[in-house]
Write an enzyme that holds these catalytic residues in place. Structure first.
Site, mmCIF file in Angstrom:
data_model
loop_
_atom_site.group_PDB
_atom_site.id
_atom_site.type_symbol
_atom_site.label_atom_id
_atom_site.label_comp_id
_atom_site.label_asym_id
_atom_site.label_seq_id
_atom_site.Cartn_x
_atom_site.Cartn_y
_atom_site.Cartn_z
ATOM 1 N N GLU A 190 0.865 -1.185 0.000
ATOM 2 C CA GLU A 190 0.000 0.000 0.000
ATOM 3 C C GLU A 190 0.901 1.233 0.000
ATOM 4 O O GLU A 190 1.804 1.331 0.824
ATOM 5 C CB GLU A 190 -0.871 0.026 1.253
ATOM 6 N N SER A 211 -3.489 0.493 -3.302
ATOM 7 C CA SER A 211 -3.240 -0.778 -2.627
ATOM 8 C C SER A 211 -3.188 -1.854 -3.695
ATOM 9 O O SER A 211 -4.174 -2.086 -4.402
ATOM 10 C CB SER A 211 -4.341 -1.089 -1.612
ATOM 11 N N GLU A 245 -4.191 6.881 -2.351
ATOM 12 C CA GLU A 245 -3.483 5.642 -2.036
ATOM 13 C C GLU A 245 -3.792 4.568 -3.061
ATOM 14 O O GLU A 245 -4.927 4.436 -3.523
ATOM 15 C CB GLU A 245 -3.855 5.137 -0.634
ATOM 16 N N HIS A 289 0.977 -6.829 9.073
ATOM 17 C CA HIS A 289 0.832 -5.495 8.498
ATOM 18 C C HIS A 289 2.078 -4.695 8.877
ATOM 19 O O HIS A 289 2.240 -4.294 10.033
ATOM 20 C CB HIS A 289 -0.442 -4.849 9.049
ATOM 21 N N HIS A 332 3.089 0.698 3.224
ATOM 22 C CA HIS A 332 2.908 -0.502 4.042
ATOM 23 C C HIS A 332 3.082 -1.761 3.205
ATOM 24 O O HIS A 332 2.803 -1.767 1.999
ATOM 25 C CB HIS A 332 1.519 -0.505 4.685
ATOM 26 N N ASP A 358 -7.133 8.103 1.204
ATOM 27 C CA ASP A 358 -6.891 7.733 2.592
ATOM 28 C C ASP A 358 -6.579 9.018 3.351
ATOM 29 O O ASP A 358 -5.434 9.474 3.367
ATOM 30 C CB ASP A 358 -5.738 6.738 2.690
ATOM 31 N N TYR A 372 -7.920 4.801 -3.847
ATOM 32 C CA TYR A 372 -8.866 5.542 -3.009
ATOM 33 C C TYR A 372 -8.173 6.698 -2.288
ATOM 34 O O TYR A 372 -6.952 6.880 -2.396
ATOM 35 C CB TYR A 372 -9.522 4.600 -2.001
ATOM 36 N N ASN A 409 2.233 -6.073 3.326
ATOM 37 C CA ASN A 409 1.374 -7.066 3.952
ATOM 38 C C ASN A 409 1.834 -8.457 3.547
ATOM 39 O O ASN A 409 2.029 -8.736 2.359
ATOM 40 C CB ASN A 409 -0.083 -6.857 3.525
ATOM 41 N N ARG A 462 -2.407 -11.740 8.890
ATOM 42 C CA ARG A 462 -1.766 -10.801 7.969
ATOM 43 C C ARG A 462 -0.808 -9.930 8.754
ATOM 44 O O ARG A 462 -1.223 -9.162 9.614
ATOM 45 C CB ARG A 462 -2.805 -9.930 7.255
#
Length: 510
Positions: free
Chosen positions: A10, A102, A100, A242, A156, A95, A93, A158, A240
């Site tokens: 992300e 993802s 952002e 993160h 980020h 954020d 989208y 994941n 997950r």
């Protein structure tokens, strides 16, 4: 064991409106996403489905109450901001104050780089489309993490892990790794401290913004190990991980090593292979100190009394990873996944090569690692113009390195001049802008959005929801297993289903 693992990234992009320094970034971010959605026929398509999200669930065994949670944690609320799903399976989208991207789920580090780079193309095109709207000032996007006024925005990672791994083992083994891996994957930053008030250069963009070792927050009291327990998959089977402690890398090699080495360390944690002994006395302080030392000679204190540099810590992990892979190859009876093995060996070899060169002369890595490439650029300007580190021009050069515009971004100039190595081709990246990965559930999600745009009412990481004519209720197709819904699994089914209704009939008849 290999680097094969379900992975996603992300990236929140830095944003500014040219000629309007006080422009509302939330409004500008909304313009970015809406412009791309409208131009690609996404405006009337599926909304994001928040129903299955649980951002306040903590891996330590409790749920944070909503009245105590910072608003930034409430990612399961539909705030009415621009939020679209792309045909490559990604999510685009707003954020809070940033646009952002993802990425869709992938199964290996190289694909993670590929679909993250596709996100850069999406964002670049979105900015161009927004600028074409009459009466709109150009909106500039940067793949970075700080505004040098005290604010930071995240990049980020994941990684899907097995649920039965004790969380204490994750904290023990990954904390020293995350603290030290910045010497390989830091993006470099002019200025130290959160507001950039201390003059100089540091290895990581994000290091100064981390304040605690373990925690749920992502924007306040940022932790080295994030405890959000939201797997977006079968919670009885998966966790997950993160990861919020990472920089926005422009270099394909930096991103590849960041994700590949982390995947290997996670595999060792799952297998209970690591013996421990690398715990840090003050991990947050060590994180800051390592970032501030571009000589790579600073030693941090370990719990057993030893002192080690970040490079020495990385060598410890590399040595264990090499043993782990070789031992597994010698004893495994499982059918060999040749591409995964080859990529694993490539990650190990590149990791070793980079560490060797950082040990002897970091400048040798300036065509691969962001922080070294950026520092080399800055030193050239400093020498040419006689600039001290307090000169504002250097912060502008830092920012321009991350500028997404091909004709303005200094990183892109390095690529064009052959001074930055690549893993990918432009053709691969262009395909990944619209096509999903073939070997995860992202294939089903993205293909449904492409083939049945009028009937997909909503989607999320773990479901696709259809609104079919003649049906009183929405039809939810769960996708809790990330390695199902692949092209091999559902490609023929999708090819036999000319309509969404025929697809649902075929699925429910099984």
């Amino acid at each position: 064991m290999t680097v094969r693992r379900v992975i996603g990234t992300e990236v929140e992009y830095g944003i500014s409106v040219q000629g309007q320094p006080t422009a509302n970034p939330m409004v500008a971010s909304t313009q970015i996403v809406n412009a791309y959605a409208s131009a690609n026929g996404l405006g009337r398509r599926a909304r994001w489905d928040f129903e299955e999200e649980s951002p306040l669930r903590d891996a330590r065994g409790f749920d944070l109450s909503r009245d105590r949670a910072d608003a930034s944690l409430l990612t399961d609320e539909d705030l009415g901001l621009a939020n679209v799903i792309l045909t490559n399976g990604a999510r685009l989208y707003v954020d809070h104050a940033h646009p952002e991207y993802s990425s869709p789920e992938v199964t290996n580090p190289r694909d993670a780089v590929l679909w993250e780079k596709a996100g850069e193309q999406v964002m670049r095109r979105a900015a161009e489309l927004a600028a074409a709207i009459p009466g709109t000032n150009p909106i500039l996007l940067y793949k970075n993490n700080v505004d040098n006024k005290g604010a930071s925005y995240g990049t980020h990672e994941n990684y899907l892990m097995m649920r039965d791994v004790p969380f204490a083992a994750i904290v023990e083994h990954l904390t020293p790794f995350f603290v030290s891996r910045q010497v390989v994957c830091g993006a470099g930053r002019v200025g130290r401290q959160q507001d950039g008030s201390e003059h100089g250069f540091q290895i990581s963009q994000r290091a100064d913004y981390f304040e605690v070792g373990v925690g749920l927050e992502t924007t306040l009291k940022r932790p080295i190990i994030n405890t959000r327990d939201e797997p977006h998959a079968d919670p009885a089977k998966y966790r997950r991980l993160h990861v919020i402690i990472g920089d926005a890398n422009c270099s394909e090699i930096s991103t590849y090593l960041k994700i590949g080495t982390t995947a290997l360390v996670i595999a060792m944690v799952e297998a209970d292979f690591l013996s421990g002994g690398l715990e840090l006395v003050k991990p947050v302080q060590a994180l800051h100190e390592i970032s501030h030392d571009t000589t790579l000679t600073h030693q941090v204190e370990l719990a057993d009394g030893r002192r080690m540099t970040a490079l020495q810590l990385q060598w410890e992990y590399h040595t264990q990873a090499r043993k782990f892979v070789e031992q597994d190859a010698a004893t495994s009876d499982a059918e060999t996944d040749v591409p995964a093995v080859l990529q694993t060996l490539d990650v190990l070899d590149r990791w070793e090569s980079v560490l060797n060169r950082l040990d002897s002369d970091p400048w040798q890595c300036r065509t691969e690692l962001d922080w070294v490439a950026k520092l080399a650029l800055l030193e050239a300007y400093r020498e040419r113009d006689g600039l001290d580190w307090d000169n504002a021009k250097l912060q502008l050069i830092d920012l321009q390195y991350a500028d997404l515009r091909p004709d303005k971004g200094l990183f892109h100039r390095l690529v064009r001049s052959g001074r930055m190595q690549r893993l990918l081709t432009d053709e691969e990246i262009s395909r990944a802008v619209s096509e999903p990965p073939h070997d995860t559930r992202a294939y089903f999600r993205g293909t449904c959005l492409s083939r049945y745009p009028g009937e997909v009412a909503a989607a999320s990481w773990d479901s696709v929801i259809f609104d079919l004519p003649g049906h009183d209720s929405l039809q939810r197709i769960p996708t809790l297993e990330p390695l199902r819904g692949t092209r091999d699994h559902v490609g023929a089914l999708l090819d036999r289903s000319p309509t969404a209704e025929s697809l649902i009939e075929a699925i429910t008849a099984r």
